[in-house]
Design a protein around this motif. Sequence first.
Motif, short mmCIF file in Angstrom:
data_model
loop_
_atom_site.label_atom_id
_atom_site.label_comp_id
_atom_site.label_asym_id
_atom_site.label_seq_id
_atom_site.Cartn_x
_atom_site.Cartn_y
_atom_site.Cartn_z
N PRO A 195 -48.91 -27.04 -85.19
CA PRO A 195 -47.77 -27.22 -84.27
C PRO A 195 -48.11 -26.89 -82.83
N GLU A 196 -49.14 -26.10 -82.59
CA GLU A 196 -49.50 -25.78 -81.21
C GLU A 196 -50.11 -26.97 -80.47
N ALA A 197 -50.41 -28.03 -81.20
CA ALA A 197 -50.98 -29.23 -80.57
C ALA A 197 -49.98 -29.94 -79.68
N ARG A 198 -48.70 -29.66 -79.85
CA ARG A 198 -47.65 -30.27 -79.04
C ARG A 198 -47.75 -31.80 -79.12
N LEU A 199 -47.72 -32.27 -80.35
CA LEU A 199 -47.82 -33.70 -80.64
C LEU A 199 -46.48 -34.16 -81.19
N TYR A 200 -45.93 -35.23 -80.62
CA TYR A 200 -44.61 -35.71 -81.00
C TYR A 200 -44.64 -37.19 -81.33
N TYR A 201 -43.72 -37.59 -82.21
CA TYR A 201 -43.58 -38.99 -82.60
C TYR A 201 -42.10 -39.36 -82.58
N ARG A 202 -41.80 -40.52 -82.00
CA ARG A 202 -40.44 -41.04 -81.99
C ARG A 202 -40.45 -42.54 -82.26
N HIS A 203 -39.55 -42.97 -83.16
CA HIS A 203 -39.40 -44.40 -83.43
C HIS A 203 -38.01 -44.84 -82.95
N ARG A 204 -37.98 -45.90 -82.11
CA ARG A 204 -36.70 -46.42 -81.62
C ARG A 204 -36.11 -47.39 -82.63
N PRO A 205 -34.84 -47.24 -82.97
CA PRO A 205 -34.23 -48.19 -83.91
C PRO A 205 -34.25 -49.63 -83.39
N LYS A 206 -34.05 -49.81 -82.08
CA LYS A 206 -34.07 -51.14 -81.47
C LYS A 206 -35.01 -51.11 -80.27
N ASN A 207 -35.93 -52.08 -80.23
CA ASN A 207 -36.90 -52.08 -79.12
C ASN A 207 -36.32 -52.78 -77.89
N HIS A 208 -35.20 -52.25 -77.40
CA HIS A 208 -34.50 -52.82 -76.25
C HIS A 208 -35.38 -52.75 -75.01
N HIS A 209 -35.54 -53.89 -74.32
CA HIS A 209 -36.34 -53.99 -73.10
C HIS A 209 -37.81 -53.65 -73.31
N ARG A 210 -38.24 -53.70 -74.56
CA ARG A 210 -39.66 -53.62 -74.89
C ARG A 210 -40.33 -52.38 -74.29
N LYS A 211 -41.54 -52.54 -73.71
CA LYS A 211 -42.27 -51.36 -73.26
C LYS A 211 -41.54 -50.63 -72.14
N ALA A 212 -40.95 -51.37 -71.21
CA ALA A 212 -40.22 -50.72 -70.13
C ALA A 212 -39.07 -49.89 -70.69
N GLY A 213 -38.38 -50.43 -71.69
CA GLY A 213 -37.30 -49.67 -72.32
C GLY A 213 -37.82 -48.48 -73.11
N ASN A 214 -39.00 -48.64 -73.69
CA ASN A 214 -39.62 -47.56 -74.46
C ASN A 214 -39.92 -46.37 -73.54
N ILE A 215 -40.56 -46.64 -72.40
CA ILE A 215 -40.86 -45.58 -71.44
C ILE A 215 -39.56 -45.03 -70.84
N GLY A 216 -38.62 -45.90 -70.54
CA GLY A 216 -37.34 -45.45 -70.00
C GLY A 216 -36.60 -44.53 -70.96
N ASP A 217 -36.67 -44.82 -72.25
CA ASP A 217 -36.03 -43.96 -73.25
C ASP A 217 -36.65 -42.56 -73.23
N PHE A 218 -37.98 -42.50 -73.10
CA PHE A 218 -38.63 -41.19 -73.01
C PHE A 218 -38.14 -40.43 -71.78
N VAL A 219 -38.11 -41.10 -70.62
CA VAL A 219 -37.74 -40.43 -69.38
C VAL A 219 -36.31 -39.91 -69.46
#
Length: 710
Positions: A195-219
């Motif tokens: 757990p100290e590796a600080r590694l995270y995984y997230r799956h979006r139910p809908k890939n809205h706006h593709r990569k730009a939306g993916n990065i925007g969701d993180f922000v």
Amino acid sequence: MPQLRPGSDPAPYAAGPGLPPEAPLAMPVQDLARWDGASAHRPARPARSPWLARLWVFGGATALTAYGGWQMVQTVSVSGSPTALQLVLVVLFCLTFSWITLAFTSGLLGFATLLRRGSTPQIPGALSTRSAVLMPVYNEATARTFAGVEAMHEAVAATGLGRHFDWFILSDSTQADAWIAEERAYLDLRDRLGPEARLYYRHRPKNHHRKAGNIGDFVTRWGGHYDHMLVLDADSLMSGSAIVTLAAAMEADPDAGIIQTLPLIINRNTLFARLQQFAARIYGPVIAAGLSAWSGRDGNYWGHNAIIRTHAFASSCGLPDLPGKPPFGGHVLSHDFVEAALIRRAGWAVYMLHRLPGSYEESPPSLIDVAVRDRRWAQGNLQHARVIGASGLHPATRQHFATGIAGYLASPLWLLQLVVGILLVLQTATERPDYFGGAGFSPVFPRFDPVRALQLFGLTMAVLLAPKILGLVLALLDGRVRRACGGSGRLIMSSLVEILLSALVAPVAMVIQSGSVVSILLGRDTGWNPQRRDDGSIPLRDIVVRHRWHMVLGLVAGIAAFAIATSLFLWMSPTILGLVLAIPISWASGQLGLGLALKDRRLLGTPEEAAPPEIALRAAALTARNTALGFDADDALAALNADPILAKAHDRMLPPGQSRPRGAIDPDQTLAAAKICEAETVAEAQAWLSPKERLALLHDRALVDRLVRL
């Protein structure tokens, strides 16, 4: 959710997989029509404009284009005043010639820059900020993706600065097997790193706006935790020193919004991919250095292998949907150019560290794979015609947009130039002479000046090939590069092979790209298909279907040119040959055996191939390990049914259920529920469920539980 200041620590994992508590940053949608600068970042110190470099690049290109255009006028007007068709040829020539003169003058500037042998950025001893490393994935090969993440995580940890970086795999995958393979690989990697590796995984139910939306969701969910974010692609690799140096460069420059690296292509073995790999390594630095020199702090962003100031991105890069339908309306497809434009518009600097080593990527394995990717890029760049006039953009930003648009219009313009040239020769061959238009009543035949035409052809070839020759000269002058490429003889031979094969590919690429542009202008949307990155060849049947009309076009053009004039046939022979051989050329481009044969003879070699970077060797070893564990081979339904621990982890990683409006029905979920309730075995479920129904099942906790109990 409470707002956390940038740099504060997210809570570590509790029991089981999870994500850090949300620290959202708002991303207001930008108004492209008007902008008053009220929220602009004011630089701490005024940036020096590289005006001299810009004067050289654009002034020199303009002067060369004017000279070439004048020579073309003289070439076609030997018989008197040029005709309307001849003037059309002159205009088309000037448009296409201006494109290559810009690359020529920029290449000369890059050559001069690299001759100065500037210093390489140094690895910092300490950092005071926090950065998130983002790996967006979309139906990728899981074994390779997670191997890259693990290798980079280890490399950063080895610098002693790993505590300053958190790692996110941001999945937009829409294939059930890819989704579950990612979760399985993530759980395996997290268990090994702890757990100290600080590694995270997230799956979006809908890939809205593709990569730009993916990065925007993180922000908008976690951006408040981090000062910077390093954005990667699924095929990206970066050394630990490159990653921490980027973070240090961002720390040292409070006005920087985006700092881009120059990714080199590695790990490629098919014939076409090796051509790209060699060209990027030998010629690419010249072009990149020239671009960096004239762009200065008004640069561009290529969407990956770059670090971004999170606050600058959040405040500036909320992309609007363009009015109308795709391909010119809707979601901004080539979002990276626009994000760079908006960050620069807000007063932040955007520039490239083109000398920073340790940034790598891969490339598509064949001509057809490149064409698939290029179709999407063509639509994205042509869509920028809707953005280039946006209020408040820096002139250099508009030039970046214009260059991208011109790059895709160049192919149809080149094709039109060939067509007009054929019509002129046909006119010359069939038109009766004017017996009364010349001095002394001598007949006047419509014709070209052959000497000037030959000189103009030589000038065009010199301007076109100059950046490659300059890159070759720099490689020959660099002893380490020269020796790694097999010595001077092999390096020169490799360049000749690259030039010859690229010349054969160019006509096919021209016709493909012209077709893409026409398709876009006719209103056809490309969509967003996953990129094929492996070295597997394409079936011959698919190649024949894809290129049969290119071959027919080459045959028709060759027969027509020969019938009109032998000189026309000889002039067009390179284009005719490339089109006639389109099928075998495309087949050969994806052949692993041909690429490896050249590799065995040390042709098209690069320094990174002779002495592979440590990060690449480690990623390759981890990819083999992950492949042996079957991360990419398992069926999602069978994997969940066979592994209750994986099924429970999948349940915990699903987002909280959302209530559906009363009366609303998801047909895929409804059918999935009916079929899974009827199935008695996993094999039946596998046979009955469609891909969309599989995905709907994986989003429903009750249906997953039913699957586990089969």
